[in-house]
Design a protein around this motif. Structure first.
Motif, PDB file in Angstrom:
ATOM      1  N   ARG A 131      10.917 -42.945  82.699  1.00  0.00           N
ATOM      2  CA  ARG A 131      10.999 -43.658  83.978  1.00  0.00           C
ATOM      3  C   ARG A 131      12.442 -43.775  84.468  1.00  0.00           C
ATOM      4  NH1 ARG A 131       6.423 -47.237  85.207  1.00  0.00           N
ATOM      5  NH2 ARG A 131       4.689 -46.176  84.239  1.00  0.00           N
ATOM      6  N   ARG A 208      12.893 -31.752  82.822  1.00  0.00           N
ATOM      7  CA  ARG A 208      11.702 -32.466  82.357  1.00  0.00           C
ATOM      8  C   ARG A 208      10.437 -31.736  82.818  1.00  0.00           C
ATOM      9  NH1 ARG A 208       8.339 -35.670  85.138  1.00  0.00           N
ATOM     10  NH2 ARG A 208       7.213 -37.300  84.009  1.00  0.00           N
ATOM     11  N   THR A 209      10.350 -31.462  84.120  1.00  0.00           N
ATOM     12  CA  THR A 209       9.168 -30.769  84.646  1.00  0.00           C
ATOM     13  C   THR A 209       8.981 -29.419  83.959  1.00  0.00           C
ATOM     14  OG1 THR A 209       9.794 -31.731  86.746  1.00  0.00           O
ATOM     15  CG2 THR A 209       8.012 -30.151  86.778  1.00  0.00           C
ATOM     16  N   ILE A 212       7.755 -29.783  80.352  1.00  0.00           N
ATOM     17  CA  ILE A 212       6.343 -30.165  80.300  1.00  0.00           C
ATOM     18  C   ILE A 212       5.470 -28.960  80.625  1.00  0.00           C
ATOM     19  CG2 ILE A 212       4.573 -31.578  81.417  1.00  0.00           C
ATOM     20  CD1 ILE A 212       6.724 -33.736  81.762  1.00  0.00           C
ATOM     21  N   ALA A 216       2.933 -26.559  77.028  1.00  0.00           N
ATOM     22  CA  ALA A 216       1.559 -26.210  76.678  1.00  0.00           C
ATOM     23  C   ALA A 216       1.353 -24.700  76.606  1.00  0.00           C
ATOM     24  CB  ALA A 216       0.620 -26.821  77.702  1.00  0.00           C
TER      25      ALA A 216
ATOM     26  N   MET B   1       0.199 -25.169  87.248  1.00  0.00           N
ATOM     27  CA  MET B   1       0.817 -26.011  86.220  1.00  0.00           C
ATOM     28  C   MET B   1      -0.271 -26.570  85.292  1.00  0.00           C
ATOM     29  SD  MET B   1       3.588 -28.923  86.921  1.00  0.00           S
ATOM     30  CE  MET B   1       4.418 -27.723  87.943  1.00  0.00           C
ATOM     31  N   THR B   2       0.031 -26.540  84.006  1.00  0.00           N
ATOM     32  CA  THR B   2      -0.968 -27.004  83.056  1.00  0.00           C
ATOM     33  C   THR B   2      -0.952 -28.524  82.995  1.00  0.00           C
ATOM     34  OG1 THR B   2      -0.095 -25.174  81.791  1.00  0.00           O
ATOM     35  CG2 THR B   2      -1.860 -26.439  80.792  1.00  0.00           C
ATOM     36  N   ASP B   4      -1.019 -32.133  81.566  1.00  0.00           N
ATOM     37  CA  ASP B   4      -0.594 -32.682  80.285  1.00  0.00           C
ATOM     38  C   ASP B   4      -1.776 -33.417  79.676  1.00  0.00           C
ATOM     39  OD1 ASP B   4       0.622 -33.767  78.156  1.00  0.00           O
ATOM     40  OD2 ASP B   4       1.952 -35.095  79.287  1.00  0.00           O
ATOM     41  N   ARG B   7      -1.927 -37.320  77.524  1.00  0.00           N
ATOM     42  CA  ARG B   7      -1.875 -38.668  78.104  1.00  0.00           C
ATOM     43  C   ARG B   7      -3.097 -38.881  78.974  1.00  0.00           C
ATOM     44  NH1 ARG B   7       1.675 -42.392  77.785  1.00  0.00           N
ATOM     45  NH2 ARG B   7       2.552 -41.885  75.790  1.00  0.00           N
ATOM     46  N   PRO B  12      -0.042 -43.300  84.375  1.00  0.00           N
ATOM     47  CA  PRO B  12       1.377 -43.564  84.628  1.00  0.00           C
ATOM     48  C   PRO B  12       1.795 -43.099  85.999  1.00  0.00           C
ATOM     49  CG  PRO B  12       1.133 -41.716  83.115  1.00  0.00           C
ATOM     50  CD  PRO B  12      -0.244 -42.208  83.432  1.00  0.00           C
ATOM     51  N   SER B  15       0.539 -45.158  89.291  1.00  0.00           N
ATOM     52  CA  SER B  15       1.211 -46.431  89.521  1.00  0.00           C
ATOM     53  C   SER B  15       2.619 -46.175  90.048  1.00  0.00           C
ATOM     54  CB  SER B  15       1.261 -47.241  88.235  1.00  0.00           C
ATOM     55  OG  SER B  15       2.026 -46.548  87.277  1.00  0.00           O
ATOM     56  N   ARG B  16       3.261 -45.098  89.511  1.00  0.00           N
ATOM     57  CA  ARG B  16       4.618 -44.869  89.949  1.00  0.00           C
ATOM     58  C   ARG B  16       4.662 -44.444  91.409  1.00  0.00           C
ATOM     59  NH1 ARG B  16       6.438 -40.971  86.582  1.00  0.00           N
ATOM     60  NH2 ARG B  16       6.542 -39.545  88.342  1.00  0.00           N
ATOM     61  N   PRO B 304       1.713 -35.033  85.496  1.00  0.00           N
ATOM     62  CA  PRO B 304       3.086 -35.413  85.800  1.00  0.00           C
ATOM     63  C   PRO B 304       3.827 -34.221  86.377  1.00  0.00           C
ATOM     64  CG  PRO B 304       2.659 -35.464  83.431  1.00  0.00           C
ATOM     65  CD  PRO B 304       1.423 -34.961  84.082  1.00  0.00           C
ATOM     66  N   ALA B 305       4.595 -34.436  87.396  1.00  0.00           N
ATOM     67  CA  ALA B 305       5.304 -33.313  88.009  1.00  0.00           C
ATOM     68  C   ALA B 305       6.725 -33.702  88.323  1.00  0.00           C
ATOM     69  CB  ALA B 305       4.608 -32.910  89.297  1.00  0.00           C
TER      70      ALA B 305
END
Lengths: 326, 305
Positions: A131, A208-209, A212, A216, B1-2, B4, B7, B12, B15-16, B304-305
């Protein structure tokens, strides 16, 4: 690859020509009378104005002046400063090294910090670090660099007195062969950190992106299955691929980085092109302003080309031209 | 995009994005309110952004006190009042420049994306050209060459020539990204059934574009425009700080930081407040843009991106 490179280099020509034309229009056509600026205090005397016009070729028709200007550009002549009365190219040669050192330090700092933070964030998405990193990215994109520089100066130089307030330092080593004086390291810290914060947030977010997204992928699983250690998998396989967008952002944001460098240099009295530009603006020394901006435009365009070429090296899937494309 | 998978799919991120959106709306609303109420504030306290308010016996800038919560600047002008009036300049430049960029960008992008062929190739060549420029530097070069906007023939009818020229330049440079976006969206949707159906029943090109294609690009456009307003405000502040944007005595936030810079280490409050205002309003627009983008993009709601 060679054909691609040649094509790309040719593609730069229209961009530079357009930039040069816009600059020419605004320096030599729009503002009242350059002769008055050059003549300065003697500008009220018509005879002086007349001789200045003849000397600087300002009485020729506009198309003639334009072509002469382009011809000079091709020969690497950016004109002569109204105030300093020396070639703009000489001024750029003198002031570019500090800008280069500042920009490279900032990019290195931003990459190191951004990749580290981005990796930490990706290792636990949704966590507190994650965050904070995402927050840092949006804060970095919203921060007026010049103000951030002032605040850091106030805190670390004035209040805490850990670092010098401004300047380049006079005791830096001089590089042999090219004769460039290096800044003193403690003078470099605040400007470089200020400038790096522009990029660090977006680099962290993209790392980060990217991590991620590749996390996978099956080739990572393959590498782990073949017995590679997790550190090796991370550095060699995951990070290298996640770096591709990071390189992109350096290319995309390079213009803002240069803009930020101009403001940072002005704030910290860093003797680079940015400070030269701001001073020239105040003195209405247009050839210097426009010459430096044109030069920085060329730098920016070349950096973007370099970024595109870096892809080939970083991403095994990308091949330009040639039969290697699969 | 795969996605995630480690989670829970929604928690998450959703809310963000709501957090970004609501915080962004609040910040932007506060500044819009400031801009709207600035004249009323001046009437209420009894002085405007150009009036000296410190008594003759003291040497300004004076630090924050009860009468002047943010202190005064070196000419003894109340910083809070100047800040509120500055919001009008920042918001006006940011929004007007973005409207101009939208008009050009949507026009170029729609024409290229709908017409295709030669027109597309030509327009996109032009767009690439504009996109390749380091925009802030070009704006700096152009604005440095406009000697004084107050006397230029085409500009002197604008209410504030030095601010007007900034928004014109930013608008002329900022459209390339919008044009690319609109073209890309058009290419994606122009052969979909609803567009084909509209053409099949005989709708003219302009009608297909205006009634069927454009409304479907609205989402990404709103996001780009919101982020663009923030970017424009930031560049305007930067230009004014460097001395080529809004001219003194206009209370542009960038100019106010420059004015405070000379005696900044001894009297920091003069710089702190306007800089903080720039940061906050740009942050507001960025959060708003990110939040809207996340809400509109169905993929980003779960991954998440």
């Amino acid at each position: 690859m060679t054909t691609y490179l040649v094509r790309r280099l040719l593609g730069l020509a229209p961009v530079l020509l357009a930039a040069a034309t816009i600059v020419w229009i605004f320096v030599f056509l729009v503002p009242g009378d350059p002769a008055r600026l050059i003549a300065g205090g003697q500008g009220l005397d018509p005879a002086v104005l007349e001789s200045v016009r003849a000397e600087w070729g300002l009485d020729d028709p506009a198309p003639v002046q334009y072509l002469r200007y382009l011809g000079k550009l091709l020969r690497g002549d950016l004109g002569v400063s109204y105030i300093q009365r020396r070639p703009v190219v000489a001024i750029i040669r003198e002031h570019f090294p500090p800008t280069f050192i500042l920009a490279v330090s900032a990019v290195l700092l931003a990459s190191a910090g951004g990749i580290l933070l981005g990796s930490l964030a990706a290792s636990r998405t949704g966590g507190l670090t994650d965050r904070l990193v995402l927050l840092l990215a949006v804060v970095g994109a919203s921060m007026p660099v010049f103000w951030l520089g002032l605040m850091l100066m106030l805190l670390f130089a004035a209040r805490l007195a850990w670092l010098p307030v401004l300047g380049y330092g006079m005791e830096g080593a001089v590089l042999p062969l090219i004769g460039v004086r290096l800044p003193e390291l403690d003078h470099l810290v605040l400007p470089a950190v200020t400038l790096s914060l522009v990029l660090m947030g977006s680099i962290a977010r993209l790392t980060r992106t990217g991590l991620i997204a590749v996390g996978a992928s099956e080739y990572l699983l393959t590498a782990s299955a073949k017995g590679a250690s997790s550190a090796r998998v991370f550095a060699l396989h995951a990070l290298k691929n996640a770096l591709i967008p990071v390189v992109t952002i350096i290319g995309l944001d390079f213009a803002s980085l240069l803009g930020g460098a101009v403001a940072t240099e002005y704030v910290f009295a860093w003797p680079g092109l940015g400070k030269t530009i701001v001073r020239a603006i105040a003195l209405k020394d247009l050839p210097v302003v426009e010459g430096c901006v044109l030069f920085l435009t060329a730098v920016c365009v070349l950096v973007n080309l370099a970024v595109d070429l870096l892809y080939v090296w970083l991403d095994p899937r990308v091949h330009y031209g040639g039969a290697a494309a699969a | 995009m795969t996605p995630d998978t480690s989670r829970p799919a929604v928690s998450p991120f959703r809310s963000r994005s709501w957090f970004s959106l609501s915080l962004g709306i609040i910040i932007v609303a506060v500044f819009v309110l400031c801009a709207a109420l600035a004249p009323a504030l001046s009437r209420w306290v009894g002085y405007g952004p150009f009036d000296q308010v410190t008594p003759r016996s003291v040497i300004p800038p004076t630090p924050p006190d009860r009468d002047h919560p943010l202190g005064t600047d070196s000419l003894g002008r109340d910083l809070l009042v100047r800040l509120a009036h500055g919001a009008r300049i920042s918001l006006a430049v940011g929004v007007l420049a973005e409207i101009m960029a939208l008009l050009i960008g949507v026009g170029v992008g729609a024409l290229a994306g709908y017409a295709g062929g030669r027109a597309d190739a030509l327009l996109m060549r032009l767009t690439d050209l504009v996109f390749a420029f380091p925009a802030p530097l070009l704006a700096l070069a152009v604005l440095a060459a406009v000697p004084d906007p107050e006397s230029a023939a085409i500009l002197k009818h604008l209410p504030q020539p030095s601010v007007g020229v900034v928004f014109l330049v930013l608008g002329c440079i900022g459209w390339a990204g919008i044009a690319r976006l609109v073209r890309a969206e058009f290419l994606k949707i122009r052969e979909l059934e609803f567009a084909q159906a509209a053409r099949a029943i005989g709708a003219r090109g302009a009608r297909v574009v205006a009634r069927h294609l454009l409304p479907n690009t609205l989402g990404p456009l709103v996001v780009a425009a919101t982020l663009g307003v923030g970017g424009n405000i930031l560049v305007e502040a930067w230009l004014s700080f460097l001395g080529v944007g809004a001219r003194p005595p206009l209370p542009s936030w960038g100019t106010m930081v420059t004015e405070g810079q000379a005696y900044f280490l001894a009297r920091p409050w003069v710089c702190v407040a306007p800089g903080l205002a720039i940061f906050a309003v740009v942050l507001g627009f960025n959060l708003l843009g990110d939040g809207v983008g996340a809400l509109l993009d169905p993929r980003r709601r779960s991954a998440p991106a």
